[in-house]
Design a protein around this motif. Sequence first.
Motif, PDB file in Angstrom:
ATOM      1  N   ALA A 122       3.555  -6.678 -11.198  1.00 21.34           N
ATOM      2  CA  ALA A 122       2.290  -7.410 -11.048  1.00 21.34           C
ATOM      3  C   ALA A 122       2.486  -8.884 -11.383  1.00 21.34           C
ATOM      4  O   ALA A 122       3.106  -9.229 -12.386  1.00 21.34           O
ATOM      5  N   ARG A 123       1.947  -9.744 -10.548  1.00 24.11           N
ATOM      6  CA  ARG A 123       2.028 -11.186 -10.748  1.00 24.11           C
ATOM      7  C   ARG A 123       0.697 -11.822 -10.367  1.00 24.11           C
ATOM      8  O   ARG A 123      -0.031 -11.309  -9.523  1.00 24.11           O
ATOM      9  N   GLY A 124       0.421 -12.944 -10.996  1.00 23.62           N
ATOM     10  CA  GLY A 124      -0.734 -13.748 -10.616  1.00 23.62           C
ATOM     11  C   GLY A 124      -2.050 -13.012 -10.722  1.00 23.62           C
ATOM     12  O   GLY A 124      -2.392 -12.445 -11.766  1.00 23.62           O
ATOM     13  N   ARG A 125      -2.793 -12.992  -9.608  1.00 23.75           N
ATOM     14  CA  ARG A 125      -4.124 -12.386  -9.618  1.00 23.75           C
ATOM     15  C   ARG A 125      -4.063 -10.875  -9.813  1.00 23.75           C
ATOM     16  O   ARG A 125      -4.990 -10.288 -10.385  1.00 23.75           O
ATOM     17  N   VAL A 126      -2.988 -10.274  -9.327  1.00 27.86           N
ATOM     18  CA  VAL A 126      -2.857  -8.818  -9.519  1.00 27.86           C
ATOM     19  C   VAL A 126      -2.755  -8.492 -11.003  1.00 27.86           C
ATOM     20  O   VAL A 126      -3.373  -7.541 -11.492  1.00 27.86           O
ATOM     21  N   LYS A 127      -1.983  -9.281 -11.740  1.00 26.68           N
ATOM     22  CA  LYS A 127      -1.838  -9.041 -13.173  1.00 26.68           C
ATOM     23  C   LYS A 127      -3.148  -9.332 -13.906  1.00 26.68           C
ATOM     24  O   LYS A 127      -3.526  -8.596 -14.834  1.00 26.68           O
ATOM     25  N   ALA A 128      -3.830 -10.393 -13.495  1.00 23.74           N
ATOM     26  CA  ALA A 128      -5.135 -10.683 -14.101  1.00 23.74           C
ATOM     27  C   ALA A 128      -6.115  -9.547 -13.832  1.00 23.74           C
ATOM     28  O   ALA A 128      -6.878  -9.137 -14.718  1.00 23.74           O
ATOM     29  N   GLY A 129      -6.078  -9.021 -12.600  1.00 23.88           N
ATOM     30  CA  GLY A 129      -6.939  -7.876 -12.274  1.00 23.88           C
ATOM     31  C   GLY A 129      -6.589  -6.648 -13.083  1.00 23.88           C
ATOM     32  O   GLY A 129      -7.470  -5.874 -13.458  1.00 23.88           O
ATOM     33  N   PHE A 130      -5.291  -6.473 -13.366  1.00 20.28           N
ATOM     34  CA  PHE A 130      -4.865  -5.348 -14.203  1.00 20.28           C
ATOM     35  C   PHE A 130      -5.482  -5.446 -15.604  1.00 20.28           C
ATOM     36  O   PHE A 130      -6.042  -4.470 -16.110  1.00 20.28           O
ATOM     37  N   TYR A 131      -5.389  -6.615 -16.213  1.00 20.51           N
ATOM     38  CA  TYR A 131      -5.950  -6.780 -17.555  1.00 20.51           C
ATOM     39  C   TYR A 131      -7.461  -6.578 -17.552  1.00 20.51           C
ATOM     40  O   TYR A 131      -8.016  -5.961 -18.469  1.00 20.51           O
ATOM     41  N   ALA A 133      -9.179  -4.725 -15.425  1.00 18.65           N
ATOM     42  CA  ALA A 133      -9.457  -3.309 -15.191  1.00 18.65           C
ATOM     43  C   ALA A 133      -9.244  -2.477 -16.456  1.00 18.65           C
ATOM     44  O   ALA A 133      -9.992  -1.536 -16.729  1.00 18.65           O
ATOM     45  N   VAL A 134      -8.220  -2.830 -17.237  1.00 13.48           N
ATOM     46  CA  VAL A 134      -7.945  -2.072 -18.470  1.00 13.48           C
ATOM     47  C   VAL A 134      -8.967  -2.394 -19.549  1.00 13.48           C
ATOM     48  O   VAL A 134      -9.426  -1.500 -20.283  1.00 13.48           O
ATOM     49  N   TRP A 201      -9.550   6.276 -24.990  1.00  9.31           N
ATOM     50  CA  TRP A 201      -8.418   5.716 -25.730  1.00  9.31           C
ATOM     51  C   TRP A 201      -7.245   5.319 -24.846  1.00  9.31           C
ATOM     52  O   TRP A 201      -6.249   4.814 -25.360  1.00  9.31           O
ATOM     53  N   LEU A 202      -7.329   5.524 -23.533  1.00 11.92           N
ATOM     54  CA  LEU A 202      -6.216   5.158 -22.656  1.00 11.92           C
ATOM     55  C   LEU A 202      -5.879   3.669 -22.714  1.00 11.92           C
ATOM     56  O   LEU A 202      -4.692   3.317 -22.706  1.00 11.92           O
TER      57      LEU A 202
END
Length: 319
Positions: A122-131, A133-134, A201-202
Amino acid sequence: MVPGATAASALAGAREPGFWTRLSDLLYRRGGLVLALLLGPPLLWIGVIYLGSLFALLLQSFFSIDEFSGMVKYQLTLKTYGELLNQANLDIILRTVVMAALVTLVGGCIAFPIAYFAARYARGRVKAGFYIAVMLPLWSSYLVRVYAWKLILAKEGALTWGIDRVGLTPLLDALLSLPVIGGPSLSFSYMGTFLVFLYLWLPFMILPTQAALERVPASMIEAAGDLGARPGQAFRTVILPLALPGVVAGSIFTFSLTLGDYITPQIVGTSRLFIGQAVYIHQGTAGNIPLAAAFSVVPILVMAVYLTIARKLGAFDAL
């Protein structure tokens, strides 16, 4: 009045340092005093409030209840701990530990590939979207999330409706008919309790694992491949040992939070108690504070054993 003397006295008064200037100079010269002022309040809170209350809890567990009057007998005894060995209380402890272990194990299996993708690809916007989403579920109220899942898992809920639409209702009925984990619906079964615990808790498993995988050098993985290691060997010998501290940190969060939770099994699940519910009932409705304190000591001992095993396995060597 002599004008020169007046000017000299005014100049001397102007040069005299004020209180805040003297305090600033004192703090600048004595770094240890600054450190004491910064760490004093939190250490006082931890030492007096937290550890003091923990010691009081431990002390209460060595008292007992008078069976005739129902009053606490302030005499040191192991009678209350003996009550934990009753079959009903042992079932509560075993039920809670097994549930916490399953949530931690399955949470780790789900979190690792997600964290690995976020750390490696994950890079850029994908990584930001990951954070986002979590972290997004953590922005809402804990009770709102639990009650939302109760509605989702209900017999007339969205999940049952979706399963019915894809024709898997017989499979759901077969799962609900199982003697231990089943029930009238998902919201009144151990399966439902497990799913809600896993959802809650995930994030606490994903984020530490992802942070640990971020610190694994890509060059080491490439070197393992260059030396002939297959993907499975590279995972076992390079990736997993280096990411183990993060996995252990996430498992500590997940395991301990499941052990102490009493709200989720009270809203979603059967009427059988978990440790948190037993503590709540005994210190409230039943008024048996020594037994509630003894139940509270159980998660502490379980976590102490878990941390000891993790330390012997070398899980903290890379921290």
